[in-house]
Each structure stands twice: as C-alpha cells, then as structure tokens.
Design an enzyme around this catalytic site. Sequence first.
Site, PDB file in Angstrom:
ATOM      1  CB  THR A 105      37.138  39.213  25.941  1.00  0.00           C
ATOM      2  OG1 THR A 105      35.711  39.087  25.989  1.00  0.00           O
ATOM      3  CG2 THR A 105      37.692  39.186  27.363  1.00  0.00           C
ATOM      4  CG  PHE A 165      44.984  39.810  35.132  1.00  0.00           C
ATOM      5  CD1 PHE A 165      46.023  40.656  34.777  1.00  0.00           C
ATOM      6  CD2 PHE A 165      45.166  38.972  36.222  1.00  0.00           C
ATOM      7  CE1 PHE A 165      47.217  40.660  35.489  1.00  0.00           C
ATOM      8  CE2 PHE A 165      46.359  38.969  36.939  1.00  0.00           C
ATOM      9  CZ  PHE A 165      47.375  39.822  36.575  1.00  0.00           C
ATOM     10  NE  ARG A 166      40.908  37.087  38.839  1.00  0.00           N
ATOM     11  CZ  ARG A 166      41.039  38.412  38.867  1.00  0.00           C
ATOM     12  NH1 ARG A 166      40.811  39.121  37.787  1.00  0.00           N
ATOM     13  NH2 ARG A 166      41.396  39.032  39.977  1.00  0.00           N
ATOM     14  CD  GLN A 197      35.695  45.169  38.176  1.00  0.00           C
ATOM     15  OE1 GLN A 197      34.939  44.523  37.465  1.00  0.00           O
ATOM     16  NE2 GLN A 197      36.282  44.648  39.232  1.00  0.00           N
ATOM     17  CG  HIS A 253      40.800  48.889  38.669  1.00  0.00           C
ATOM     18  ND1 HIS A 253      40.286  47.659  38.313  1.00  0.00           N
ATOM     19  CD2 HIS A 253      40.513  49.024  39.999  1.00  0.00           C
ATOM     20  CE1 HIS A 253      39.734  47.080  39.367  1.00  0.00           C
ATOM     21  NE2 HIS A 253      39.852  47.899  40.390  1.00  0.00           N
ATOM     22  CB  CYS A 257      54.104  63.568  36.901  1.00  0.00           C
ATOM     23  SG  CYS A 257      55.348  63.939  38.171  1.00  0.00           S
ATOM     24  CB  CYS A 276      57.801  68.501  38.814  1.00  0.00           C
ATOM     25  SG  CYS A 276      57.148  66.811  38.943  1.00  0.00           S
ATOM     26  CB  ILE A 304      28.867  41.346  26.962  1.00  0.00           C
ATOM     27  CG1 ILE A 304      29.147  40.724  28.333  1.00  0.00           C
ATOM     28  CG2 ILE A 304      28.527  42.821  27.108  1.00  0.00           C
ATOM     29  CD1 ILE A 304      30.404  41.207  28.977  1.00  0.00           C
TER      30      ILE A 304
END
Length: 251
Positions: A32, A39-40, A105, A125, A133, A161, A242
Amino acid sequence: MTESLIASIATLQDMIQDARIVAGFTGAGISTKSGIPDFRSPDSPWMRNKPIPFELFLQSPKARREAWRRKFTMDDHYRGARPSAGHIGFASLVASGRMPAIITQNIDGLHQEAGLKEDQVIELHGNGTYARCLSCGRRHELDWVRYQFERNGDPPECIACGGILKSATISFGQAMPEEPMRQAQKLTAACDLFLVAGSSLVVFPAAAFPAFAKENGARLVIVNREPTPLDASADLVIHAEIGEVFSKFVP
C-alpha cells in the site's frame, strides 16, 4: 516510534537471529505504501474494477474484453509503483541467508523489483506483470497485449498456438497453482519461524500456511496494522506500519 514498538522490533530481531529457517509471508499491506491499493479498503479502485470470474472469462469473448479493460485500468492506477521499505527489508532478510524465500499473496512483482530472484518469491496468486496462454503456457508481455487490444478492440490470441491469453494471475474460480503451493508447503513445514507482514489472513487457502506453521512447532510473528484471526495464537504481534518495522533490517 514508541518504546513498546522499539521493544517489539528488538524482540523480532532476536527471534530472527535465533531461527534456523525463517519463512516470509506477505499480503497487500506491504504494497500500500507503494501506491497499490488494498482490495478491501473503502472506495478501493479494485471494487470498481473487480476481476472477472475465471469460468466467465473462458466462456465469453465479451467478458474477456472487459477483463482486459479492467486490468489496464488498474495498471494505469498504480503505474510507477516502486518497492516499499517493507519490500526492501524483506529482501535484506533473504540476502542474510535466514529466509530462503518469501510466500506472497501479492501479484505486483515488487518483491522482485526489490532485488529478489524469481525462485526466491513464491507467488500463490500469480503475477500481474505479464500474461500467459491458457493452452500452452507461453508468456506474453503486457505492452504487446495492450497494443493489440487497443488497436483492434479485442485481446490478441497466443502467438504460438492461438489460445486465450490471460493475465498470469489466479482469478476467482481458478485452481491454485500447483508448484507454488507445493513450494509454500515445503517452506512452511521446514521453518522454525513464520513471519507474516501485511496480510489480513482471511483469504484461503493462502491464510492456512501460518496456522500450519504454528501447529508444526514454528514460532509465529504477525506484523499488520489491523488485528487478524491468528493474533491470539501468535508468539509476537506488532500492530504498526510495515515499513517502520522492516526498515530496521536494512543494513
């Protein structure tokens, strides 16, 4: 910095010094300060540009177009993000030899930008800094994908492909990547100190790793601004910024 925070950081330094193997585990909170929204968080741009569920992405060309539009909108939102003091502190811990790798994550690639090698970052993630692909796995760079998308109005197909290209992240409904999960499990089982930074510890299966480490006999440390579900079982909890904590680990 308060006296209690100074004392907590000193305790953490002692715990790391005493540990044989430290497993790092990071979540959105470490990024951050780099300008990448959680996200929250209230009014998060992620909530206005939610990822398209995986099955819908596969089934619908319209959904794929919208997924890429949202992806590039978010890329523009945090373009220019650079590693935070937290990323740099974790990179220093890896360089010290006590932390073999970081389980993350996050999808922003900032641990690598802070100096870590690809095999020192276990991305549960995926990674949003390139595309793959879905058929053959070939990597495609985002600048090329975006150029083709904006020129033609449709996302390009795989140059190898003809398969569907997707940001190399794990979408809702998509299976977790087998190899990163195996690597994370191996590191968690081997460590005697599991160090969490910037994770709410509510997203599973990723959030199961610190609990497993604790059950396996490792000491658990959680550094996060807000409380987490595992605070009560942790050996040390630091509710602080942090970067303020991990800047102390930079030589």
